[in-house]
Each structure stands twice: as structure tokens, then as C-alpha cells.
Scaffold this motif. Sequence first.
Motif, PDB file in Angstrom:
ATOM      1  N   UNK A 135       0.811  -1.210   0.000  1.00 26.12           N
ATOM      2  CA  UNK A 135       0.000   0.000   0.000  1.00 26.12           C
ATOM      3  C   UNK A 135       0.844   1.259   0.000  1.00 26.12           C
ATOM      4  N   UNK A 136       1.853   1.317   0.862  1.00 22.62           N
ATOM      5  CA  UNK A 136       2.656   2.531   0.934  1.00 22.62           C
ATOM      6  C   UNK A 136       3.379   2.796  -0.382  1.00 22.62           C
ATOM      7  N   UNK A 137       3.852   1.738  -1.028  1.00 24.17           N
ATOM      8  CA  UNK A 137       4.521   1.894  -2.324  1.00 24.17           C
ATOM      9  C   UNK A 137       3.543   2.450  -3.357  1.00 24.17           C
ATOM     10  N   UNK A 138       2.309   1.978  -3.331  1.00 24.00           N
ATOM     11  CA  UNK A 138       1.298   2.442  -4.293  1.00 24.00           C
ATOM     12  C   UNK A 138       0.952   3.916  -4.050  1.00 24.00           C
ATOM     13  N   UNK A 139       0.837   4.290  -2.768  1.00 23.62           N
ATOM     14  CA  UNK A 139       0.516   5.681  -2.448  1.00 23.62           C
ATOM     15  C   UNK A 139       1.633   6.609  -2.894  1.00 23.62           C
ATOM     16  N   UNK A 140       2.875   6.217  -2.609  1.00 22.03           N
ATOM     17  CA  UNK A 140       4.000   7.049  -3.033  1.00 22.03           C
ATOM     18  C   UNK A 140       4.022   7.199  -4.551  1.00 22.03           C
ATOM     19  N   UNK A 141       3.757   6.116  -5.261  1.00 28.25           N
ATOM     20  CA  UNK A 141       3.730   6.178  -6.726  1.00 28.25           C
ATOM     21  C   UNK A 141       2.618   7.097  -7.208  1.00 28.25           C
ATOM     22  N   UNK A 142       1.439   6.999  -6.587  1.00 23.36           N
ATOM     23  CA  UNK A 142       0.317   7.857  -6.986  1.00 23.36           C
ATOM     24  C   UNK A 142       0.654   9.328  -6.769  1.00 23.36           C
ATOM     25  N   UNK A 143       1.281   9.648  -5.614  1.00 23.08           N
ATOM     26  CA  UNK A 143       1.684  11.035  -5.339  1.00 23.08           C
ATOM     27  C   UNK A 143       2.709  11.507  -6.377  1.00 23.08           C
ATOM     28  N   UNK A 144       3.641  10.634  -6.738  1.00 23.29           N
ATOM     29  CA  UNK A 144       4.651  10.999  -7.738  1.00 23.29           C
ATOM     30  C   UNK A 144       4.002  11.319  -9.080  1.00 23.29           C
ATOM     31  N   UNK A 145       3.044  10.478  -9.475  1.00 26.57           N
ATOM     32  CA  UNK A 145       2.391  10.715 -10.771  1.00 26.57           C
ATOM     33  C   UNK A 145       1.526  11.973 -10.738  1.00 26.57           C
ATOM     34  N   UNK A 146       0.892  12.226  -9.611  1.00 29.32           N
ATOM     35  CA  UNK A 146       0.088  13.445  -9.486  1.00 29.32           C
ATOM     36  C   UNK A 146       0.970  14.675  -9.701  1.00 29.32           C
ATOM     37  N   UNK A 147       2.133  14.693  -9.054  1.00 28.20           N
ATOM     38  CA  UNK A 147       3.044  15.826  -9.208  1.00 28.20           C
ATOM     39  C   UNK A 147       3.639  15.876 -10.613  1.00 28.20           C
ATOM     40  N   UNK A 148       3.837  14.704 -11.202  1.00 24.51           N
ATOM     41  CA  UNK A 148       4.348  14.660 -12.582  1.00 24.51           C
ATOM     42  C   UNK A 148       3.352  15.326 -13.531  1.00 24.51           C
ATOM     43  N   UNK A 149       2.066  14.997 -13.382  1.00 21.61           N
ATOM     44  CA  UNK A 149       1.049  15.591 -14.255  1.00 21.61           C
ATOM     45  C   UNK A 149       0.942  17.094 -14.008  1.00 21.61           C
ATOM     46  N   UNK A 150       1.091  17.511 -12.736  1.00 14.40           N
ATOM     47  CA  UNK A 150       1.082  18.948 -12.446  1.00 14.40           C
ATOM     48  C   UNK A 150       2.235  19.660 -13.143  1.00 14.40           C
TER      49      UNK A 150
END
Length: 852
Positions: free
Chosen positions: A688-703
Motif C-alpha cells: 500500500x505505501x509503495x502504491x501511495x508514493x507512486x500515486x503522489x509521484x504521478x500526481x506531481x508529474x502531471x502537475x
Amino acid sequence: MSEEKESKLKKAFTEHKQFKSEEGDRIGENKFIKPRAATKLTKKSFVDAKAQYKKEKDAFKEAKQDAKKLGKDQEPIQKSKRLKEAEREKKLSKRVYKRTKKSDTSRLSYKTKRLSKAQLKNYGNRKVQEALEEDETLATALDTKRKVEKSKQIYNRSKPAAKLVKKAGKVSFNFVDRGQNLLRGNGFQKTPEQFKVTSRVRKAFQQRITGSKNLSTASKGLSQIVSFFKKKTKVKVFGLGLLLIAFISFFAGGTIGGSMAIYQEDKDLTDSWTYLSYVDAQNSDSGNVFYSKLDDVMFYMNYKFEDYGLNDIMDPRIHIGTYKGYLNDVWKGLNGSKLKYELTTMDSLEKDKKSPFHLDTSDYEEMKDIDDDTGYTDLSNQLEFPIDTDSLVVNHRYGYERNGEDIKLHDSIDAVVKDQQDVKAPLDGKIELSGKKGQLIIVDKNEVKLTVTGLNNGRFVGGEKVKAGDVIGQAKGTDLNFKFEKYDDDDKKWFTVNPGFYFPKVTYTQFTTLASANFDPTGDVSKRAQQIYDYLSKLGYTKEGIAAMIGNFDTESHINAKRAEGDYLAPPVGASDSSWDDTNWLNMGGPDIYNGRLSNIVHRGLGLGQWTDTADGGNRHTLLINYAKSKGKPWYDLGLQIDFMLNGDTAGSQTALKNVLSRKAGATIPALTQYFLIFYEGNPGDKLQQRIQSAENWYNYFNNNGGHTNESGQKVLDQYKDKIQPEPTTKETKDGWPGNAYALGNCTWYVYNREAQLGHSINPYMGNGAEWARNYVKTPGASLTDNPQRGDIAVFSGGAASTSAQYGHVAVVEYANSDGSFVISEMNYGGIYQMNWRVLSKQAGISFIHLG
């Protein structure tokens, strides 16, 4: 620090130290009298001190009123020495009374400490070797289990239950006594009283088990022991008897030592937790979200400093200032400082000899033993699980959190449940109805009240009595909200506490996630992610929801549609060039891939989500293959798989996916990521923590990379360039205007700058974008209208025109067309500091602020 301030702090600390010393002396004196008598004596002292304080306070008020009548020229009357002394005595006697009461072993609510798990395990392993060979003993254990379960239902942690446990201790002790005599050849009989040498041991044992109120733990533990003995055909009476003693000591709360994990009162403990959550929220932003592991800090602080308040003065040799300032230092130790965040754990800080929070090895080991053994069980009014579980999963913790530019207190917790799951009362009490649908309140003796929200509970009308464990309704969704309050007898009012302290075990799913400066996906991966993002964002889905889904797929398949379970192995199990269209290869199951293991996998997982056919009826592998055939495309086509997720997957999976993409399933990226993992992937807790970190990374990437492409925005600007004068400059898009208090690079920040350029002054504190529709009155002369004009502010409610569902959005109207459409300039539609231009038509969810 100035000498004057340092002198004041040292003086305050000296007074505080004297206060604590006197408190310790008084408590020490009480150790020479019986616990119950000490409680009564300190209570009387507290009552007398309160009465004296009230008398002095009334006299002070009367003196102030008299002084006021004499005129304004009189000097302000100061507190008398007698009033200050009375105030100090009231505070001191109150603390002495509470601490004496807390350690009073004659009270039923007294909590002795449990035998550590390691001690119990080692003890059991040793004594099981001596087990008796009589099957009758197993019958005795089973009978004891039934008695414990029955007593739990009838008495439910009451005085009779404590007496039953005490009696069980006597029975077990006599059982061992008889067994010892049998082994010595003296027959299965009790030792005559005049020959006993163990009376003191028995007394100590009985004292440890007196007051136990947690028979649910006893029932569970005994079930494990009985289960173990069912596997044994030969047992020994002596060994079983001793094991039962260890077990009863375990559920009664007996420990070696007697130290506590928590010394603070409920309110002080919650204040400490709440303050640290505020520091988390202060440091959070769109790129970094802090959810420090606060339990570890609470246990450390209570072990090192015992009872303390946030504003108490500390020993200047440790820290110059208050405990609040010290907690700030702890937070920085865990997370680093702004622009240089570096995460570590409390455990690492405690072990690191260079750390200011270092503990000696013996202290560290003692603290861990105490924490593991007792946790928060020293706090009164413990709660039982509301559902059948080993740990309550909390996806929204108690404490402060950032919501755009606002920081607000969430004074409850949200726990994960299954829709329509039975919900049980966590405590005894009387039902009250709040008038809010799906909510009820359980009040226990006007001392505590628990508000439960998210229930179908139509059978209650109010006034009914319930016992802990009674079914009070069914969950009407996947979240249950718990708000826990206690009554302060002194202040005569309720105060909230963190419910997470009172449940047997809690697992938090919110983690600290930092925007990774090193996140740089390869070209192919970023292109695939961008393709998914563009496809779904054009359908109106949110950036947060898409990032949560992609974060999961990044862990599952590296966002690669052409993936199959085990494809990385050597052929024929692994993939070759011809494998991807080979039905036999695609249909390999778990035993084929994993050397006979995982027979529940009927056909291997495929694609972005590793969709699998399973032995329990799951058929998403087959659904994907058939859907691809119906569309005339290969199953590994990325566009085909996105289409499959929205239109060809199972109905439940489609609903779960859309709940995430539209942000109906949660307000934050961590919550959405976890929901997707549980209800779409069907694999709770997996990385779960790995997935959350990845999701946050992609969110910032799209920003940072636009998300929505700016190509169309540039076309709009080029088309209307002659009508948009003056154009925004670097002062509006990068530097900012004076007085702008909005978050840098956000839509609100840009609108303030652009309107200043156009000659308009707007209030710098109107909140998030969506809140401007009601806060526009803070700007003099502003009015709300439905018809846009050049220079107006367009306000978007959450989700309108593909804007943030949580915060809403604002933009500047640059031009109004004759057909009713209008041109806007905006920032942070595609990313922080990023400009965009759009032509929109009037629609629901968009209003306009006219600035006069």
C-alpha cells in the motif's frame, strides 16, 4: 534568546520543578496507607482545595467590583497572594488525587499490565513440554473457556466478572497444588494449610488478576491454548496448570515490573497528538503530505517525561522552553526541514547515539517491552471492536489536516468497513439519536459518549440500553465515523479525544509521502501514463483519481498493457515473441507458473491490472480476452484496456473504478489509492505505501508537465490576442503583487495578481477557489452575477468544467463573446504556475464576481 527571556524561563522551570517535587512527595506519603484510603484522602484534599479556591476567587471578584466603583483612575487590582496559593493548591491536589486514583488497585477500573507476548510465548513453549497425558484436562480447559465466554456475555467487564477471574485464579492455583502432590507421590490432594509455603505467591497472583475487565482478551487467548492442546494426545497436569496460571495472569493484566506506557491524562495526550498533527498539516502542500507516525512519539514522550502538558516548562538542560517546542524538535528529527525533508523513524532516533532523542539500550528495551505489552490500555473507557477484525483499519485519522489553503481539525476517525456489514456497540451505554440520518450516540453514565456515523439503524428510537458487542446497525457504505468524547467534571463540559487510543488495535493507512525530486519515468512509461491521463481527463475525471489508479497500475504492471503474470520467467512459462497471442500460454494457471503452488489462480493475470481468472469464480482474464475479440483488437492494446475498464469489466469493478476517478471514494490521493486497491484490485494491504508514493509521484508529474496539454490554450490566446490587453507579465505569473497571501502558483494567487494588473483590489483571504462564491463580500464593492464581463472573476464549484472536485477553481474573464461564451485566463489548471486559456460557455457550477 535574550537574557530577560531566559531568566523568566529558568524561574518558571524552577517553580515547575518545585511543584513536581511536592507532587511526588505527597504521592510518596500515600504509599504507606492502603490504596483505597489514599484515594479517599486525596479526594477530600482536592474537594477542600477547590472550595478554598472558589472562596478566594469570589473575594477577588468582589474586590475588583469595588475597585471599579471607585473609578477608572484606580490601579488595576492584582491577584492576592492567597488567591495564587489557593489556585496552586487546587491544581496540585487535583494531580495528586488523579494519580493516586489511577494506581488504586482496589478500584475495578484499575489496569494492571499484561504479561509480555515474548514472556508468555517462552513460558508456554517451556511448560508445554511438561504436559499431562489425561484427556480430562482438555475437557477442563474447554469448560473454562465456556465459563469465560458466558461470563463475558453476562457481566461484560463488570465487578462480578473481576470476581470470576479472581476465583479462576484460586482454582488454577489449587489445581497446581494438587498436581505437585500427585507427582511427589502424596496423592491428588491439597497441601494442608500449616505446610504451605506459597501463600505469599498466591496472594501476589490474586492481586494481579483482581480488577481485570477485559474478558474478551481472555476468551480469545484461551481459545488459542485449547486449540493447541487439541493437537496433543498426551498432556501433564502440572504443566497445564502452570500454563493456565500464566494465561490467567496474561488476560488479567499481570506484568513483571509495573511501569506504564501512558502517564498523561486523556486530554493532555490528545492535545499532544493534535498539536503534532497540526505541524504535519502546516508542512503539507500539493507535493508533500505529512502523516507522521504519532503513536511512536506519544510512547516515547510518556516514557521519558511521564505526565506533561504542552505548555509546561521543561528542564532547560534538555530544552529551553515548553514541551510544545520540544515536540517541534521531535517532528524535525523525524521529517527534516522545509526544502530539505528527510524521513526517518522514531525508532532510529531512539537508537542513534548522536540523536538528541537517544535512549540507552536498557531504557530502549524497557520502553519497547512496555509499549508492546500495554499500549494505550492504561487509559480508562477502553472500546471494543465495532466489527469482527484483528485491527481496525483507519483511513482518516484524528487531527489537523490541510485542505488547500485551510487547516482544519478532523475530530474523529474514519474506519474501513464492508457495505451492509454488521456494526457492534463498542461500549455499554444508552442510545441517543442526534437527528442526523445514519448517526447514533452511545452515552455511558454521562461520562463518555461515542458518536457513530454511517449506519442503517432505523430500529432505535432513543433511550434503549446496549451492551458492548450488541449489533447496533449495518454499515451503509465503506466508511464508519467515530467521535469519542469525555466529560470534564471540573470544567463541566465535554471534550473530544482521539478514538484511536481506545480500540484494541488500530492500523493507519495514511502515510507521509514526499514529492520525489528523482522521479523521472522513462519515455515509454511516461507516454503510456500520459495516454491514460489524456483519455480519462477528457471524460471529466479528476487528476487525483487518475493518479491513484496509475499509482496502483505502476506497482501491478509498470503501466504496461502488454504484461502477463510470470512473463519475466524463462520460456515456456515466461514470454517469448509468439506467446502474447498463444491461448495455451495465456491460460496457464498458478501451478504451471509457480511449480505447483497457487492453485487458486486458474488463468494467469493479464494487462494493466493483472486481471485473473480464479477458483472462486473470478473471470476478469476471460472477460478481457472476449472483450478484445468483440472489438477486433489485441488484448494488450492500451486503448482497448482503458475501454475495457470503463465498459467491459464486471459491474462492481466498473463502479469501484469510477468512484475513484471521480473522487467519490475519498478526498485525498492516499484514500483513493487504498480504495482502488481494496475494491478494484481486491488485494487489501498489498504494498500500500509503495502504491501511495507512486500515486503522489504521478500526481506531481502531471502537475509539472501540464496534465491537460497547453496546445489548445495557446491556440485560444493566439485567437484572442488582440482583445486581451494588457497581457499578463512575469509579475502576474512568476513574481506576484504585494499583499498577495494566497498559495504561490495556485489559481487564487494568479487571479489576485491579474486583477491587480487590471486595476482591481481583492481581499487576499477568501479561501479556496470554490469558497469565493460566498466570501466575495470581503472585497468592498464586489457582487455576484450570472453574466460574465471582462475583468470579472469566474468561480468554479468543485468539479465544474473539469476543475478540482475538492477545492474548486477561479479564473479571470478576459473577454465575453456575443453568443454568451467567454474567454478565461487561469493558473494551476494543468499544474502549479502553469498558465492556460480556455473558451467556455455558461454552465451549472460557474458564477461570476463583478468588481465594480
